[in-house]
Write a protein that holds these residues in place. Structure first.
Motif, PDB file in Angstrom:
ATOM      1  N   GLU A   1      52.345  43.052   7.141  1.00 21.85           N
ATOM      2  CA  GLU A   1      51.667  42.137   8.066  1.00 21.85           C
ATOM      3  C   GLU A   1      52.197  42.457   9.462  1.00 21.85           C
ATOM      4  OE1 GLU A   1      49.849  39.854  10.340  1.00 21.85           O
ATOM      5  OE2 GLU A   1      49.221  39.707   8.258  1.00 21.85           O
TER       6      GLU A   1
ATOM      7  N   VAL B   1      50.465  37.487   0.759  1.00 23.20           N
ATOM      8  CA  VAL B   1      49.506  38.503   1.186  1.00 23.20           C
ATOM      9  C   VAL B   1      48.515  37.801   2.105  1.00 23.20           C
ATOM     10  CG1 VAL B   1      47.627  40.036   0.445  1.00 23.20           C
ATOM     11  CG2 VAL B   1      49.756  39.934  -0.871  1.00 23.20           C
ATOM     12  N   THR B   2      48.213  38.446   3.230  1.00 26.77           N
ATOM     13  CA  THR B   2      47.295  37.876   4.207  1.00 26.77           C
ATOM     14  C   THR B   2      46.039  38.733   4.338  1.00 26.77           C
ATOM     15  OG1 THR B   2      48.192  39.104   6.090  1.00 26.77           O
ATOM     16  CG2 THR B   2      49.256  36.998   5.547  1.00 26.77           C
ATOM     17  N   VAL B   3      44.996  38.126   4.889  1.00 27.73           N
ATOM     18  CA  VAL B   3      43.776  38.843   5.267  1.00 27.73           C
ATOM     19  C   VAL B   3      43.241  38.198   6.531  1.00 27.73           C
ATOM     20  CG1 VAL B   3      43.110  39.538   2.931  1.00 27.73           C
ATOM     21  CG2 VAL B   3      42.226  37.408   3.869  1.00 27.73           C
ATOM     22  N   HIS B   4      42.409  38.928   7.236  1.00 28.88           N
ATOM     23  CA  HIS B   4      41.680  38.361   8.365  1.00 28.88           C
ATOM     24  C   HIS B   4      40.197  38.507   8.050  1.00 28.88           C
ATOM     25  CE1 HIS B   4      39.850  37.837  12.276  1.00 28.88           C
ATOM     26  NE2 HIS B   4      40.905  37.111  12.551  1.00 28.88           N
TER      27      HIS B   4
ATOM     28  N   ARG C   1      43.943  45.084   4.385  1.00 23.88           N
ATOM     29  CA  ARG C   1      43.122  45.439   5.547  1.00 23.88           C
ATOM     30  C   ARG C   1      42.352  46.724   5.312  1.00 23.88           C
ATOM     31  NH1 ARG C   1      47.677  46.330   9.991  1.00 23.88           N
ATOM     32  NH2 ARG C   1      45.973  45.483  11.163  1.00 23.88           N
TER      33      ARG C   1
ATOM     34  N   GLU D   1      45.593  33.356   3.499  1.00 21.42           N
ATOM     35  CA  GLU D   1      46.788  33.889   2.854  1.00 21.42           C
ATOM     36  C   GLU D   1      46.808  33.473   1.396  1.00 21.42           C
ATOM     37  OE1 GLU D   1      49.914  32.224   5.259  1.00 21.42           O
ATOM     38  OE2 GLU D   1      50.087  30.448   3.987  1.00 21.42           O
TER      39      GLU D   1
ATOM     40  N   ALA E   1      56.041  36.972  10.319  1.00 23.61           N
ATOM     41  CA  ALA E   1      55.653  36.062   9.250  1.00 23.61           C
ATOM     42  C   ALA E   1      56.823  35.224   8.731  1.00 23.61           C
ATOM     43  CB  ALA E   1      55.022  36.842   8.103  1.00 23.61           C
TER      44      ALA E   1
ATOM     45  N   THR F   1      55.796  39.767   3.818  1.00 21.48           N
ATOM     46  CA  THR F   1      54.352  39.551   3.855  1.00 21.48           C
ATOM     47  C   THR F   1      53.636  40.875   4.080  1.00 21.48           C
ATOM     48  OG1 THR F   1      54.718  37.357   4.817  1.00 21.48           O
ATOM     49  CG2 THR F   1      52.510  38.273   5.034  1.00 21.48           C
ATOM     50  N   TRP F   2      52.609  41.097   3.278  1.00 21.16           N
ATOM     51  CA  TRP F   2      51.747  42.263   3.462  1.00 21.16           C
ATOM     52  C   TRP F   2      50.352  41.788   3.823  1.00 21.16           C
ATOM     53  CZ3 TRP F   2      52.868  45.760  -1.409  1.00 21.16           C
ATOM     54  CH2 TRP F   2      54.153  46.326  -1.291  1.00 21.16           C
ATOM     55  N   ARG F   3      49.615  42.665   4.509  1.00 24.31           N
ATOM     56  CA  ARG F   3      48.223  42.354   4.852  1.00 24.31           C
ATOM     57  C   ARG F   3      47.272  43.315   4.154  1.00 24.31           C
ATOM     58  NH1 ARG F   3      45.365  41.155  10.602  1.00 24.31           N
ATOM     59  NH2 ARG F   3      46.914  39.496  10.531  1.00 24.31           N
TER      60      ARG F   3
ATOM     61  N   TRP G   1      46.377  35.662  11.048  1.00 28.29           N
ATOM     62  CA  TRP G   1      45.481  35.959   9.937  1.00 28.29           C
ATOM     63  C   TRP G   1      44.690  34.698   9.611  1.00 28.29           C
ATOM     64  CZ3 TRP G   1      50.798  36.237   9.810  1.00 28.29           C
ATOM     65  CH2 TRP G   1      51.466  35.223   9.123  1.00 28.29           C
TER      66      TRP G   1
END
Length: 152
Positions: A67, A111-114, A79, A140, A71, A75-77, A137
């Protein structure tokens, strides 16, 4: 029933990527072009890259990185995620997301996303992400074995 297969990529783009990138550009997105550049210039940034094929054609791709925003925990994103318009609503996105989440399991607590639009937001929420506000983001997901997560 269509044959879905996943391939974990390492340091090269999958066969058929040019068509996927062209579709993304035609759909108003430039992140496939950024993916191609990043994979060439800084491949170590990716924890995982999965390409999904439907009946032998590249249907979509997704990646996992750290990420980029602070954070406060591992944390990973997720993408550089894109499904070709001709293959949407055929479980391609879910297959890629599931593989990426399995890869993150045990490694990070979140884990995150946008989500770039409401359609994407509904997809992420349907697979267990929760909407957040005021962060870098939009959604999550807390990983189930977060107590065993190791620092990244």
């Amino acid at each position: 029933m269509a044959d879905i297969s996943l391939e974990r990529m390492a340091d090269q783009l999958p066969t058929g990527f040019a068509d996927l990138e062209a579709d993304a550009i035609a759909d108003g997105h430039r992140h496939m072009t950024r993916l191609a550049t990043e994979l060439t210039e800084i491949p170590a940034v990716f924890h995982a890259i999965y390409a999904c094929y439907l009946d032998g054609r590249l249907a979509g791709i997704g990646t996992m990185t750290d990420e980029p925003a602070l954070a406060g925990q591992p944390t990973w994103r997720m993408r550089r995620f894109y499904v070709h318009r001709a293959f949407r609503r055929r479980n391609v996105a879910k297959a890629i997301a599931t593989a990426l989440l399995q890869n993150a399991s045990g490694s990070v607590s979140t884990v995150t996303v946008h989500a770039g639009n409401q359609t994407a937001a509904r997809f992420w929420e349907a697979i267990g992400f929760r909407r957040v506000a005021g962060l870098a983001w939009s959604h999550e997901r807390t990983m189930p074995d977060a107590t065993n997560a190791r620092p990244t």
